[in-house]
Design a protein around this motif. Structure first.
Motif, PDB file in Angstrom:
ATOM      1  N   ARG A   1       4.676   7.790 -13.937  1.00 23.36           N
ATOM      2  CA  ARG A   1       4.746   7.864 -12.479  1.00 23.36           C
ATOM      3  C   ARG A   1       4.572   6.490 -11.832  1.00 23.36           C
ATOM      4  N   LEU A   2       5.293   5.493 -12.324  1.00 26.33           N
ATOM      5  CA  LEU A   2       5.158   4.145 -11.794  1.00 26.33           C
ATOM      6  C   LEU A   2       5.939   3.990 -10.489  1.00 26.33           C
ATOM      7  N   PRO A   3       5.312   3.512  -9.438  1.00 34.38           N
ATOM      8  CA  PRO A   3       6.041   3.194  -8.203  1.00 34.38           C
ATOM      9  C   PRO A   3       6.826   1.907  -8.423  1.00 34.38           C
ATOM     10  N   VAL A   4       8.155   1.959  -8.364  1.00 27.75           N
ATOM     11  CA  VAL A   4       8.962   0.804  -8.713  1.00 27.75           C
ATOM     12  C   VAL A   4       9.648   0.135  -7.525  1.00 27.75           C
ATOM     13  N   LYS A   5       9.750   0.841  -6.385  1.00 28.49           N
ATOM     14  CA  LYS A   5      10.443   0.243  -5.250  1.00 28.49           C
ATOM     15  C   LYS A   5      10.029   0.924  -3.954  1.00 28.49           C
ATOM     16  N   MET A   6      10.030   0.125  -2.840  1.00 29.94           N
ATOM     17  CA  MET A   6       9.778   0.659  -1.525  1.00 29.94           C
ATOM     18  C   MET A   6      10.629  -0.109  -0.524  1.00 29.94           C
ATOM     19  N   THR A   7      11.177   0.582   0.450  1.00 30.45           N
ATOM     20  CA  THR A   7      11.901  -0.089   1.533  1.00 30.45           C
ATOM     21  C   THR A   7      11.388   0.415   2.876  1.00 30.45           C
ATOM     22  N   SER A   8      11.346  -0.483   3.860  1.00 30.02           N
ATOM     23  CA  SER A   8      10.911  -0.112   5.204  1.00 30.02           C
ATOM     24  C   SER A   8      11.593  -1.013   6.218  1.00 30.02           C
TER      25      SER A   8
ATOM     26  N   VAL B   1       9.430   6.404  -7.269  1.00 31.56           N
ATOM     27  CA  VAL B   1       8.481   6.372  -8.388  1.00 31.56           C
ATOM     28  C   VAL B   1       9.147   6.998  -9.606  1.00 31.56           C
ATOM     29  N   THR B   2       8.804   6.488 -10.785  1.00 32.32           N
ATOM     30  CA  THR B   2       9.462   6.967 -11.994  1.00 32.32           C
ATOM     31  C   THR B   2       9.159   8.439 -12.237  1.00 32.32           C
ATOM     32  N   ASP B   3      10.186   9.168 -12.591  1.00 35.30           N
ATOM     33  CA  ASP B   3      10.073  10.609 -12.842  1.00 35.30           C
ATOM     34  C   ASP B   3       9.751  10.826 -14.319  1.00 35.30           C
ATOM     35  N   ASP B   4       8.570  10.331 -14.724  1.00 33.45           N
ATOM     36  CA  ASP B   4       8.130  10.450 -16.113  1.00 33.45           C
ATOM     37  C   ASP B   4       6.609  10.540 -16.156  1.00 33.45           C
ATOM     38  N   VAL B   5       6.038  10.474 -17.338  1.00 34.87           N
ATOM     39  CA  VAL B   5       4.600  10.646 -17.487  1.00 34.87           C
ATOM     40  C   VAL B   5       3.801   9.532 -16.810  1.00 34.87           C
TER      41      VAL B   5
ATOM     42  N   THR C   1      13.947   8.452 -10.895  1.00 32.55           N
ATOM     43  CA  THR C   1      12.826   8.416  -9.966  1.00 32.55           C
ATOM     44  C   THR C   1      12.802   9.635  -9.060  1.00 32.55           C
ATOM     45  N   VAL C   2      11.687   9.762  -8.353  1.00 33.32           N
ATOM     46  CA  VAL C   2      11.541  10.727  -7.265  1.00 33.32           C
ATOM     47  C   VAL C   2      11.311   9.928  -5.986  1.00 33.32           C
ATOM     48  N   VAL C   3      11.978  10.290  -4.912  1.00 35.21           N
ATOM     49  CA  VAL C   3      11.892   9.550  -3.650  1.00 35.21           C
ATOM     50  C   VAL C   3      10.914  10.243  -2.708  1.00 35.21           C
ATOM     51  N   VAL C   4      10.011   9.449  -2.137  1.00 39.03           N
ATOM     52  CA  VAL C   4       8.951   9.952  -1.259  1.00 39.03           C
ATOM     53  C   VAL C   4       9.040   9.271   0.100  1.00 39.03           C
ATOM     54  N   LYS C   5       8.695  10.026   1.151  1.00 44.09           N
ATOM     55  CA  LYS C   5       8.697   9.484   2.504  1.00 44.09           C
ATOM     56  C   LYS C   5       7.374   9.831   3.202  1.00 44.09           C
ATOM     57  N   PRO C   6       6.450   8.872   3.328  1.00 36.46           N
ATOM     58  CA  PRO C   6       5.206   9.125   4.062  1.00 36.46           C
ATOM     59  C   PRO C   6       5.464   9.081   5.563  1.00 36.46           C
TER      60      PRO C   6
ATOM     61  N   LEU D   1       0.826  -1.201   0.000  1.00 39.00           N
ATOM     62  CA  LEU D   1       0.000   0.000   0.000  1.00 39.00           C
ATOM     63  C   LEU D   1       0.862   1.253   0.000  1.00 39.00           C
ATOM     64  N   LEU D   2       1.933   1.223   0.774  1.00 39.84           N
ATOM     65  CA  LEU D   2       2.814   2.379   0.842  1.00 39.84           C
ATOM     66  C   LEU D   2       3.571   2.563  -0.465  1.00 39.84           C
ATOM     67  N   LEU D   3       3.996   1.477  -1.055  1.00 36.03           N
ATOM     68  CA  LEU D   3       4.741   1.574  -2.302  1.00 36.03           C
ATOM     69  C   LEU D   3       3.940   2.269  -3.381  1.00 36.03           C
ATOM     70  N   LEU D   4       2.637   2.094  -3.353  1.00 28.52           N
ATOM     71  CA  LEU D   4       1.832   2.599  -4.451  1.00 28.52           C
ATOM     72  C   LEU D   4       1.467   4.069  -4.336  1.00 28.52           C
ATOM     73  N   PHE D   5       1.931   4.755  -3.300  1.00 29.68           N
ATOM     74  CA  PHE D   5       1.826   6.207  -3.283  1.00 29.68           C
ATOM     75  C   PHE D   5       2.739   6.735  -4.375  1.00 29.68           C
ATOM     76  N   ALA D   6       2.186   7.461  -5.352  1.00 29.32           N
ATOM     77  CA  ALA D   6       3.004   7.918  -6.478  1.00 29.32           C
ATOM     78  C   ALA D   6       3.170   9.424  -6.475  1.00 29.32           C
ATOM     79  N   ILE D   7       4.183   9.903  -7.188  1.00 28.73           N
ATOM     80  CA  ILE D   7       4.377  11.333  -7.366  1.00 28.73           C
ATOM     81  C   ILE D   7       3.545  11.767  -8.554  1.00 28.73           C
ATOM     82  N   PRO D   8       2.503  12.598  -8.327  1.00 28.30           N
ATOM     83  CA  PRO D   8       1.522  12.832  -9.351  1.00 28.30           C
ATOM     84  C   PRO D   8       1.842  13.959 -10.303  1.00 28.30           C
TER      85      PRO D   8
END
Length: 251
Positions: A218-225, A212-216, A189-194, A10-17
Motif C-alpha cells: 500500500r505504498l503512496p506513489v503519487k499525488m497531484t493538486s 497508492v499501490t494496490d498490493d500488500v 494503484t487505487v486512487v483516493v480523493k480527500p 501529508l496528503l500523499l501519504l494517506f494510503a488505502i489500508p
C-alpha cells in the motif's frame, strides 16, 4: 504557496489500508511545481519503546530557496496498543515550519481520557485547550491510521483530525483502480480523493488525487493538486521499508 509543499506530502501519504504498516519505514518524495522539481520530503516512522515516532521533514531545493525557502519539521509521538504494538492514539504533536516569511512553532498535548487537546504556540506565546473526540488524530498519526483501515472503491472513510486549531471530520473518497508509471516503475494503484476543510494545514485550493499501490505494501506513489498558479505533484522516488525482514526499496 503557503504550506503547499508540506500539504502535498501529508496528503500523499494517506494510503488505502487493509494491511499493517511495516516499521521502520522511510519514504522519500520529490515535490514538483508545474513540472519543475521544487523540494524533497522525507517521512520516517519507527518504534521507540512503547511509542511509534513519526518525523516528516521538507526542504526546498537550492533554486527555490532564493524565492521561497522551506524548512519544515513535523513530529508525532503515538502510543502503541495491544499485544502486537499496533498504532494507538497520539500523545504529542509538534510542528516547526519555516516557509518564506511564515514561521510557526506549535506543540499539542493530547489527553484522551479527558478528551482534550492542549495547544502551545511558542512563537505567539499563547496556549489554548480544545475538545476532541474518542478517536482523534493529528495530521501525521492520521496517515498511519488510514493505512490500517479497509477501504473499498466507491465508498468513503471518515477520520477526526485535530490541526492545532480545531477538530475536523475529514472524508476520504476511494475512487477507482488505475495503473500508472512513475520513475520507480509501473504500478497497479487505487486512487483516493480527500475532501479537506482545514485551510490552515492543507492550503486547499483545488481537488487532490492520490495513487497508492494496490498490493500488500500500500505504498503512496503519487499525488497531484491544483494550486492558484499551476499544480503540485509529489512522487515517491526512494527510501527504505521492510516487509518480511527484507529491504524492498532503497535510495
Amino acid at each position: 504557496m503557503k504550506k503547499i509543499i508540506l500539504s502535498a506530502i501529508l496528503l500523499l501519504l494517506f494510503a488505502i489500508p487493509g494491511y499493517a504498516v511495516s516499521l521502520p519505514e522511510r519514504l522519500v518524495y520529490d515535490v514538483s511545481w508545474t513540472g519543475i522539481s521544487a523540494g524533497r520530503t522525507v517521512q520516517e516512522a519507527k518504534v521507540v519503546g512503547d511509542e511509534i515516532r513519526i518525523v516528516s521533514t521538507t526542504k526546498s531545493l537550492p533554486w527555490l530557496k532564493v524565492f521561497f525557502p522551506v524548512d519544515d519539521r513535523i513530529e508525532s509521538y503515538v502510543m502503541r496498543s495491544g499485544a502486537g504494538g499496533k498504532m494507538g492514539l497520539p500523545r504529542i504533536y509538534r510542528e516547526r515550519m519555516n516557509e518564506g516569511r511564515t514561521h510557526t512553532d506549535k506543540q499539542v498535548f493530547f489527553d484522551h481520557r479527558k478528551q482534550t487537546a492542549l495547544t502551545k504556540d511558542y512563537r505567539g506565546k499563547s496556549e489554548k485547550e480544545d475538545p476532541i473526540g474518542n478517536n482523534t488524530y493529528d495530521t501525521l498519526s492520521a496517515i498511519y491510521f488510514m493505512r490500517g483501515i479497509e477501504m473499498i472503491p466507491g465508498k468513503s472513510v471518515f477520520i477526526e483530525i485535530f490541526d492545532c486549531k480545531r477538530l475536523w471530520r475529514t472524508e476520504v473518497q476511494v475512487l477507482r483502480r488505475e495503473e500508472i508509471t512513475t520513475p520507480l516503475g509501473t504500478f497497479k494503484t487505487v486512487v483516493v480523493k480527500p475532501l479537506l476543510k482545514s485551510p490552515g494545514i492543507f492550503a486547499r485550493t483545488g481537488d487532490i488525487h492520490i495513487w497508492v499501490t494496490d498490493d500488500v505494501l500500500r505504498l503512496p506513489v503519487k499525488m497531484t493538486s491544483k494550486v492558484k498558479i499551476g499544480s503540485i505533484t509529489a512522487t515517491l522516488i526512494g527510501g527504505t521499508y521492510w516487509q518480511n525482514e527484507q529491504s524492498a526499496l532503497k535510495q
